[in-house]
Scaffold this active site. Structure first.
Site, short mmCIF file in Angstrom:
data_model
loop_
_atom_site.label_atom_id
_atom_site.label_comp_id
_atom_site.label_asym_id
_atom_site.label_seq_id
_atom_site.Cartn_x
_atom_site.Cartn_y
_atom_site.Cartn_z
N SER A 150 0.85 -1.19 0.00
CA SER A 150 0.00 0.00 0.00
C SER A 150 0.89 1.25 0.00
O SER A 150 1.74 1.40 -0.87
CB SER A 150 -0.95 -0.05 1.21
OG SER A 150 -1.94 0.92 1.10
N ASP A 314 -8.69 -6.12 -5.07
CA ASP A 314 -8.27 -4.79 -4.57
C ASP A 314 -8.80 -3.73 -5.54
O ASP A 314 -8.29 -3.58 -6.65
CB ASP A 314 -6.74 -4.75 -4.50
CG ASP A 314 -6.20 -3.43 -3.92
OD1 ASP A 314 -6.99 -2.46 -3.77
OD2 ASP A 314 -4.99 -3.37 -3.63
N HIS A 347 -8.10 -4.90 -0.74
CA HIS A 347 -6.80 -4.26 -0.58
C HIS A 347 -6.03 -4.77 0.64
O HIS A 347 -4.84 -5.05 0.59
CB HIS A 347 -7.01 -2.74 -0.47
CG HIS A 347 -5.76 -1.98 -0.20
ND1 HIS A 347 -4.75 -1.87 -1.13
CD2 HIS A 347 -5.34 -1.31 0.90
CE1 HIS A 347 -3.77 -1.14 -0.63
NE2 HIS A 347 -4.10 -0.80 0.61
N1 LIG Z 1 -5.33 -0.76 6.35
C1 LIG Z 1 -4.01 -0.29 6.09
C2 LIG Z 1 -3.76 -0.09 4.64
C3 LIG Z 1 -4.35 1.18 4.08
O1 LIG Z 1 -3.68 1.53 2.92
C4 LIG Z 1 -3.71 0.92 6.92
O2 LIG Z 1 -4.58 1.40 7.61
O3 LIG Z 1 -2.56 1.36 6.93
#
Ligand SMILES: N[C@@H](CCO)C(=O)O
Ligand SMILES: CC(=O)SCCNC(=O)CCNC(=O)[C@H](O)C(C)(C)COP(=O)(O)OP(=O)(O)OC[C@H]1O[C@@H](n2cnc3c(N)ncnc32)[C@H](O)[C@@H]1OP(=O)(O)O
Length: 369
Positions: A150, A314, A347
């Site tokens: 991410s 995702d 994701h």
């Molecule tokens: N759920 C993760 C990934 C979000 O991109 C976060 O809160 O960092």
């Protein structure tokens, strides 16, 4: 010589200054980090792990407050693809965050109060430059690999683009080379929820944070980390046990109480202003724009090898974004492995049990050893 087999929270104050993309100079630069494993005498075994939007430095050791396992302890740890028996592993809290690195909740030396919204706007590349300063401090020259999911994947992409000679391999999971209009739109909803909370007070909320706004921001964002199939499988249209009142606006559906729980627990662990700054940094991220409008240009100066992983459900950073990066790497003549994995979890699949992802990362890292 640093010799820690297991994670240990540390904090360093680096004099700086760090020149930020926005033009400001940040000094000093505070960085909270953990290391695992031992730096080899030739310095060739360092692996930097980069966290996502709300992550922290506790990648593989239990969180000191909650006792929960490190957020990527499925991937990082003894016998895992990123292994302290072989690698010197570094994970640092990003610039702008609230887990010990410089951010809006840091005390501004000029005023004696938190910077709040006087903290300079930061970019993903600024985060990477701060990490490079930490690596200098730790005596790490060239990274064997940089690994992230991410927003961590954005940093992993930015590393070889910013420091072409300092990284031999990059693992980029569930990520993108730029934020799309839809990505920016969702973040803006969250920011407006925070700013519309009367407790936000232009960022000067001190000990009484805009909990309602931040909670709604997280609820909206959390939906983007899941998939329709995942939500249907977990909750469907299931209702809570109803009291005598029947219909109403309490959290009647289980998915509602789940989201409320995610929102409320987020407020306990995250700072509202940091949420504004980091989502902004992600929105500004456009690696092509940083390199004359052509993504391939970002990768021309490096000899690093790349491994990209996406998940088929995702919809935040869909596979097409990874393919876009693969095409640019091909155009730049870089070696790249790419795989789209199947998962019902959207994701956030990269944070869950994902044996295929582990196998891919393990194979790639062994090949670049
Ligand atoms: N759920 C993760 C990934 C979000 O991109 C976060 O809160 O960092
Ligand atoms: C990426 C980084 O760098 S680190 C930062 C990442 N961390 C996060 O994003 C934390 C928040 N995100 C999550 O929890 C993500 O969904 C994941 C992927 C990390 C974890 O997913 P899962 O293990 O499947 O957890 P799930 O999404 O089911 O949530 C479980 C929680 O919801 C609660 N819950 C489940 N159903 C309901 C319901 N109907 N009503 C109320 N609460 C519910 C559980 O009790 C549990 O609470 P707890 O976390 O306080 O123990």
């Amino acid at each position: 010589m640093i010799d820690e087999r297991f994670g240990l929270s540390r904090h360093v104050t680096l004099p700086g200054p760090l020149r930020l993309d926005g033009g400001a100079l940040l000094a000093p630069v505070e960085i909270a980090y953990e290391t695992y494993g031992t730096l080899a005498p030739d310095g060739g075994n360092a692996v930097l792990v980069c966290h996502a939007l709300t992550g922290d430095q506790h990648v593989a050791s239990p969180h000191p407050r909650t006792g929960k396992p490190g957020w990527w302890s499925r991937l990082v740890g003894e016998g895992k693809p990123v292994d302290p028996a072989r690698d010197f592993i570094v994970c640092a809290n990003v610039l702008g965050s609230c887990m010990g690195s410089s951010g809006p909740s840091t005390i501004n030396p000029a005023t004696g109060h938190p910077f709040a919204m006087a903290f300079p706007v930061i970019t993903i590349r600024d985060m990477v430059r701060a990490q490079a300063m930490l690596l200098d401090h730790l005596g790490v020259g060239v990274l064997r690999a940089v690994v992230g999911g991410s927003m961590g994947g954005m940093q992993a992409l930015s590393w070889p683009a910013t420091f072409p000679d300092r990284v031999r391999a990059a693992v980029v999971i569930a990520s993108t080379a730029r934020h799309t209009a839809q990505n920016i739109a969702f973040h803006e909803v969250g920011r407006q929820a925070v700013m519309a909370d009367p407790k936000w007070r232009g960022g000067d909320y001190r000990d009484d944070p805009p909990a309602a706004g931040l909670s709604v921001a997280r609820m909206a964002a959390h939906i983007t980390y899941l998939s329709e199939a995942g939500l249907t499988e977990k909750f469907g249209r299931k209702l809570q046990a109803r009291d005598a009142k029947g219909f109403g606006f309490d959290a009647d559906f289980q998915v509602e109480s789940y989201l409320r729980h995610q929102g409320l627990s987020f407020v306990d662990r995250f700072d509202a202003n940091s949420y504004l700054y980091i989502t902004r940094a992600m929105d500004y991220f456009d690696l092509a724009e940083e390199h004359g409008g052509l993504l391939a240009n970002a990768f021309r100066a490096t000899a690093a090898r790349f491994c990209l992983v996406s998940f088929d459900t995702d919809w935040l950073y869909p596979t097409i974004e990874s393919r876009h990066i693969v095409h640019a790497l091909n155009a730049a003549g870089r070696a790249v492995s790419f795989v789209e994995l199947s998962s019902p979890y959207g994701h956030d699949a990269f944070l869950l049990d994902a044996p295929e992802m582990n196998r891919v990362v393990d194979g790639f890292l062994k090949a670049v050893a």
